[in-house]
Design a protein around this motif. Structure first.
Motif, short mmCIF file in Angstrom:
data_model
loop_
_atom_site.label_atom_id
_atom_site.label_comp_id
_atom_site.label_asym_id
_atom_site.label_seq_id
_atom_site.Cartn_x
_atom_site.Cartn_y
_atom_site.Cartn_z
N VAL B 39 2.88 5.88 -4.05
CA VAL B 39 2.35 4.51 -3.91
C VAL B 39 1.53 4.10 -5.13
CG1 VAL B 39 0.88 2.99 -2.52
CG2 VAL B 39 2.37 4.67 -1.39
N ALA B 46 8.18 2.83 -2.91
CA ALA B 46 6.90 3.10 -2.23
C ALA B 46 6.27 1.78 -1.78
CB ALA B 46 5.97 3.85 -3.16
N LEU B 47 5.52 1.83 -0.68
CA LEU B 47 4.92 0.61 -0.13
C LEU B 47 3.42 0.81 0.12
CD1 LEU B 47 7.62 -0.27 2.59
CD2 LEU B 47 7.25 -1.45 0.42
N PRO B 48 2.65 -0.27 -0.02
CA PRO B 48 1.20 -0.17 0.21
C PRO B 48 0.85 -0.24 1.69
CG PRO B 48 1.80 -2.42 -0.35
CD PRO B 48 3.08 -1.63 -0.40
N VAL B 49 -0.16 0.51 2.10
CA VAL B 49 -0.70 0.42 3.46
C VAL B 49 -2.21 0.28 3.32
CG1 VAL B 49 -1.02 1.59 5.67
CG2 VAL B 49 1.16 1.81 4.45
N LEU B 50 -2.74 -0.80 3.85
CA LEU B 50 -4.15 -1.13 3.63
C LEU B 50 -5.10 -0.15 4.34
CD1 LEU B 50 -6.21 -3.11 2.42
CD2 LEU B 50 -5.93 -4.52 4.46
N PRO B 275 4.74 -9.75 -0.27
CA PRO B 275 5.58 -9.65 0.93
C PRO B 275 5.46 -8.30 1.63
CG PRO B 275 6.92 -9.57 -1.08
CD PRO B 275 5.52 -9.80 -1.52
N ASP B 276 4.88 -7.31 0.99
CA ASP B 276 4.77 -5.99 1.61
C ASP B 276 3.58 -5.87 2.56
OD1 ASP B 276 7.04 -4.94 0.43
OD2 ASP B 276 5.97 -4.31 -1.38
N LEU B 277 2.70 -6.86 2.54
CA LEU B 277 1.52 -6.78 3.41
C LEU B 277 1.40 -8.03 4.27
CD1 LEU B 277 -1.04 -5.42 0.80
CD2 LEU B 277 -0.20 -4.15 2.78
N PRO B 278 1.30 -7.87 5.57
CA PRO B 278 1.10 -9.04 6.43
C PRO B 278 -0.29 -9.62 6.20
CG PRO B 278 1.00 -7.01 7.72
CD PRO B 278 1.34 -6.62 6.33
#
Lengths: 471, 479
Positions: B39, B46-50, B275-278
């Motif tokens: 990430v 890879a995607l971000p997760v807060l 777009p990867d994070l709501p």
């Protein structure tokens, strides 16, 4: 003797588990088929015979044959990370990049004891509808080698159609699973956006990309969805909504279900055999007791222009990381900017560059409002059109494509190619689940696909209806 | 008179244990590229997760800065190419920040002043480029991605600041608040607090041209850069020349600012929603719960020290702004009372000791018991305030108790009136001139005479008694 490669994935797993056939035996049957056909069709970018055989032998040793995919060979589109394998996404710029981790879907497949057989060819970064944009070689349609298999998941569609593998994984941003499925005569499922984790999928357009299976029949699609669906802590866009047992619900009746036919589809020019196939599917549904309603998606024709702003905009940003600094193709240059320019000029193909330019422009200061923002508003309106439609019906039916497969090098302009996806793109913009099911062939013997679209996260009903119309 | 208009843009590193979008450690000064993952080095797919802790810290800081917390905020991508930016974009907040419309009240030279805060948002840090020698001549560079993805809070003020001192004080207060909340170390030297400034000068209501200054590595640099820039811009205007809207670099060595190449400024960041994070949705309950966890903040403490304890602004600030100082101070006065005296000892004697030894105040071996003993010795007039200072210095260093030191060194005050009277008589004989002056009405010389007596006693004479007896003796002489 039975030809294992003729079996569906579901049947294969069942027979392996019952001890009727062995895992290695199954794998070797597929490898033999690959050997016979691969040179002509060219569906794989990478095949790891040794690792697959070793895994098969391990599984054959097991006393308890556990896992939904036990011993089943699976092919993965090359834009999805599989630990230890090169992941190029069909691009020269990723040549040499070896995945350091498994995508979540790959992890799930491995957990269910599926065997990763190899990586399939695709249009570069999933941008294309024919797999001709692969930086390495085009894939051919197994039904007729003069024709394209569709794209961008052309390799995955072709290898299932050619019986080189029981089931394959693809990705769908604007039709990249459904269109090649239709062209090759297989089933292609694009789940609801947020139903399947994108973690490990090399992003093209993050708000549209969805991973799904390409399979021999609807049951196999349901089987694979059972494996890959669900919330993933690595992907914040996945949704924590109950995952049904999709195999379990497949057989129930669809009596009284309301199916919508979209009026505006007929504003487009559609090949006669496809109209006929759609009509006969509709008749089948009526025969099953479904009610057919005409509904309207007024903004349908604006889907394509809206998509070709939003998808390239996101792509221009998603593809910025390919700069030659950390991995993949690396050119040289006297100074930083030149290094970037050379790397990206040499590393990307024309279609990818075209979309990066469109996207960069659409996001630029002074143009953002007129392009990106307007396209996003149109997208929202299309989504609302579908919301309205789904207040009246349970599913929609429409052709997957307007024509059957075309010949290699036939489509000359990018716009011609973009038009291939007119019936699949609106579905991505709305994030809905959809499936393409084979529905006969045209005069030339090329497969025809019919598309069903379901409500958000209602893949269960979608699969059941699809199961009723498949041949 | 030219008036400067100054705005600050501050980046604070939030001291969460893991990064903002992955679980890598945020440890500072670790071996390069040891805290990295798919990430934070931007591997394909890879995607971000807060990290929820980042939201907690961000909300806490937002509330402390009197901001409105947006219950719904969103992330954007800021696109630009640089080798230490692995994804080719930075995930940040743009259209709707986590916090907005706040303020901090600062105090400078007895004046209170409100500095408004436009917004405070959360974002990720980039990696760190390490160049061999000068950046323009460096043959190659290293990149350390350990910092990539470390959470930051960017705080942007309105241009309400009107002097370098105010800028300094704002930063000082902000850093102190961050430390009280435990959300950031605020160490500018370690890059945990970074500050860019915007400044223009103007003679009238018409705003001058805004210049941005970067590369400020300490509070002192901020002040120096602003002082230089005010002079530079004022001079340009006086000479009838124009101030160019540009970004300038502060040169620590000669204290000047230099224009950066304009090319670096022509960046169009092409912001668009990530777009990867709501959208980030925070409940009112969560905000309230965080709000209740905020302790008394340094500016409130300082005001209380001034109002309740009559401390000077300087002492009140110096103690209140450092959490360990105020904790020490308050734990002592809760036991001993006498806040003014205690503050004095802390700011003079204990501060000196800390400077000398490089120790932290927590390590000072002089606690509330020792203070009580020392203050009692003064109260019961056994030692004077001056002697007490020496006793304290001695006690910290030797570890002996104050009474022990007084006893061993024979420091008790001379309170025997006969002894004092004979000393005074001697002093009066030795200083006939001053005595004459006094008798002639120049009463100010009494101070000199008291001093002489104190000196003769080795500082041990009780000053009150000396005064009393001296006056009496002088009156006797008059008659």
């Amino acid at each position: 003797m039975m030809d294992i490669t003729k079996l569906t994935a579901y049947e294969t797993v069942k027979r392996i588990k019952s001890g009727e056939i062995g895992v290695k035996e199954t794998l070797l049957s597929y490898l033999k088929k690959i050997e016979e056909r691969e040179d002509l069709i060219k569906t794989f970018i990478l095949i790891d015979r040794d690792r697959a055989i070793k895994k098969a032998e391990e599984l054959d040793q097991l006393e308890h044959k556990e896992g939904l995919l036990f011993g089943l060979p699976v092919a993965i589109k090359d834009n999805i990370n599989v630990y230890g394998y090169e992941a190029t996404a069909g691009s020269k710029i990723l040549k040499g990049y070896v995945s350091l981790y498994d995508a979540s879907v790959v992890e799930s497949i491995k957990r269910e004891n599926g065997i990763i057989l190899g990586k399939t060819n695709c249009d570069e970064f999933a941008m294309g509808s024919s797999t001709e944009n692969s930086a390495f070689f085009p894939t051919r349609n197994p039904v007729n080698l003069e024709y394209v298999p569709g794209g961008s998941s052309g390799g995955s569609a072709a290898c299932v159609a050619a019986e080189e593998v029981a089931i394959a994984i693809g990705s769908d941003t604007g039709g990249s699973i459904r269109e090649p499925a239709a062209f090759c005569g297989v089933v292609g499922l694009k789940p609801t956006y947020g139903r399947v984790s994108r973690y490990g999928l090399i992003a093209f357009a993050s708000s549209l990309d969805v991973i799904g299976p390409l399979s021999k029949d609807v049951r196999d699609a349901a089987l694979m969805l059972n494996v890959i669906a669900g919330f993933d802590a690595h992907d914040e866009t996945t949704v924590d909504i109950k995952v049904d047992d999709y195999l379990d619900i497949l057989e129930g009746n669809i009596k009284g279900k309301k199916i919508g036919v979209i009026k505006e589809v007929m504003d487009f020019e559609v090949q006669k055999e496809l109209k006929d196939a759609l009509e006969s599917s509709i008749q089948k549904l009526k025969g099953e007791g479904c009610e057919i309603l005409e509904i309207s998606i007024p903004y349908l024709k604006y889907a394509l222009p809206s998509y070709y702003i939003i998808a390239p905009s996101e792509a221009s940003s998603n593809l910025a990381r390919f700069d030659g600094v950390r991995y993949g193709y690396e050119s040289d240059g006297a100074y930083l900017r030149e290094f970037y320019e050379n790397t990206r000029t040499e590393g990307f193909g024309d279609e990818v560059k075209r979309r990066i330019l469109i996207g960069t422009f659409a996001l630029s200061e002074g143009y953002f409002e007129d392009y990106y923002l307007k396209a996003s508003k149109v997208r929202r309106i299309i989504e609302m059109d579908f919301e309205n439609a789904f207040e009246q019906v349970d599913a929609l039916i429409l052709p997957t494509t307007a024509t059957t497969a075309f010949k290699l090098n036939e489509k000359k302009s990018p716009l011609e190619m973009y038009m291939t996806d007119i019936f699949t793109i609106p579905v991505n913009l709305a994030g809905l689940p959809a499936i393409s099911v084979p529905a006969g062939t045209d005069k030339a013997g090329l497969p025809v696909g019919v598309q069903l679209v379901g409500k958000w996260f209602e893949e269960a009903l979608l699969l059941r209806i699809a199961h009723h119309i498949e041949e | 008179m030219y008036k400067p208009t100054i705005g600050l843009e501050i980046h604070l590193q939030l001291m969460t244990e893991s990064k903002i979008f992955c679980s890598c450690s945020t440890e500072f000064a670790a071996k390069p590229n040891t805290h990295i993952c798919p990430v934070c080095i931007g591997l394909p797919g890879a995607l971000p997760v807060l990290n929820e802790k980042v939201i907690e810290y961000g909300v806490m800081l937002g509330i402390a800065l009197n901001c409105t917390i947006n219950e719904v905020s969103s992330f954007y991508r800021k696109n630009y190419f640089y080798p230490d930016l692995p994804k080719g974009y930075q995930i940040t907040q743009y259209a709707i920040p986590l916090a907005k419309d706040g303020f901090l009240e600062i105090v400078t030279e007895n004046q209170r002043k409100m500095i408004r805060i436009e917004k405070a948002h959360i974002e990720e840090d980039s990696g760190k480029s390490i160049h061999t020698g000068d950046i323009t001549e460096s043959e190659y560079s290293f990149i350390d991605f350990n910092r990539s993805g470390v959470p930051l809070m960017e705080i942007v003020t309105y241009p309400d600041i009107e002097s370098p001192d105010e800028a300094y004080e704002f930063l000082n207060l902000l850093r102190s608040i961050a430390r009280y909340l435990g959300v950031s170390t605020g160490d500018m030297e370690k890059g945990a607090l970074r500050c860019d400034v915007n400044i223009s000068v103007s003679k009238d209501e018409v705003m001058g041209t805004k210049v941005e200054i970067k590369n400020l590595n300490s509070f002192r640099s901020v002040k120096r850069a602003l002082e230089y820039e005010i002079k530079r811009q004022t001079k340009l205007i006086e000479e009838g020349r124009t101030v160019v809207k540009e970004t300038r670099h502060f040169d620590e060595k000669d204290g000047t600012t230099k224009a950066m190449r304009t090319k670096e400024e022509l960046n169009d960041y092409r912001y668009f929603p990530e777009p990867d994070l709501p959208p980030l949705i925070i409940s009112g309950d969560f905000i309230e719960e965080i709000g209740q966890r905020i302790p008394e903040l340094p500016n409130q403490k300082m005001r209380r020290f001034i109002e309740d304890y009559s401390l000077s602004i300087d002492y009140a600030r110096s103690i209140a702004y450092v959490p360990s100082f105020s904790k020490y101070f308050e734990s002592i006065i809760a036991f001993t009372g006498k806040p003014r005296e205690v503050a004095n000892f802390i700011m003079v004697n204990i501060s000196n000791y800390l400077n000398e030894t490089g120790k932290d105040i927590e390590e000072v071996p002089f606690g509330k018991e020792e203070f009580k003993e020392l203050l009692d010795l003064i109260d019961s007039k056994i030692i004077s305030l001056n002697i007490a200072k020496n006793v304290l210095d001695d006690s910290i260093r030797s570890g002996k108790s104050p009474s022990e030191i007084v006893r061993e060194k024979g420091l008790s005050q001379v309170t025997d009136e006969d002894t004092l009277r004979s000393m005074i008589v001697e002093v009066l004989k030795e200083n006939e001139m001053q005595v004459r002056q006094y008798l002639a009405g120049k009463t100010k010389v009494i101070g000199f005479l008291v001093g002489a007596v104190m000196k003769k006693s080795g500082g041990k004479a009780n000053p009150d008694l000396v005064n009393k007896i001296l006056l009496k003796e002088l009156e006797t002489l008059r008659q």
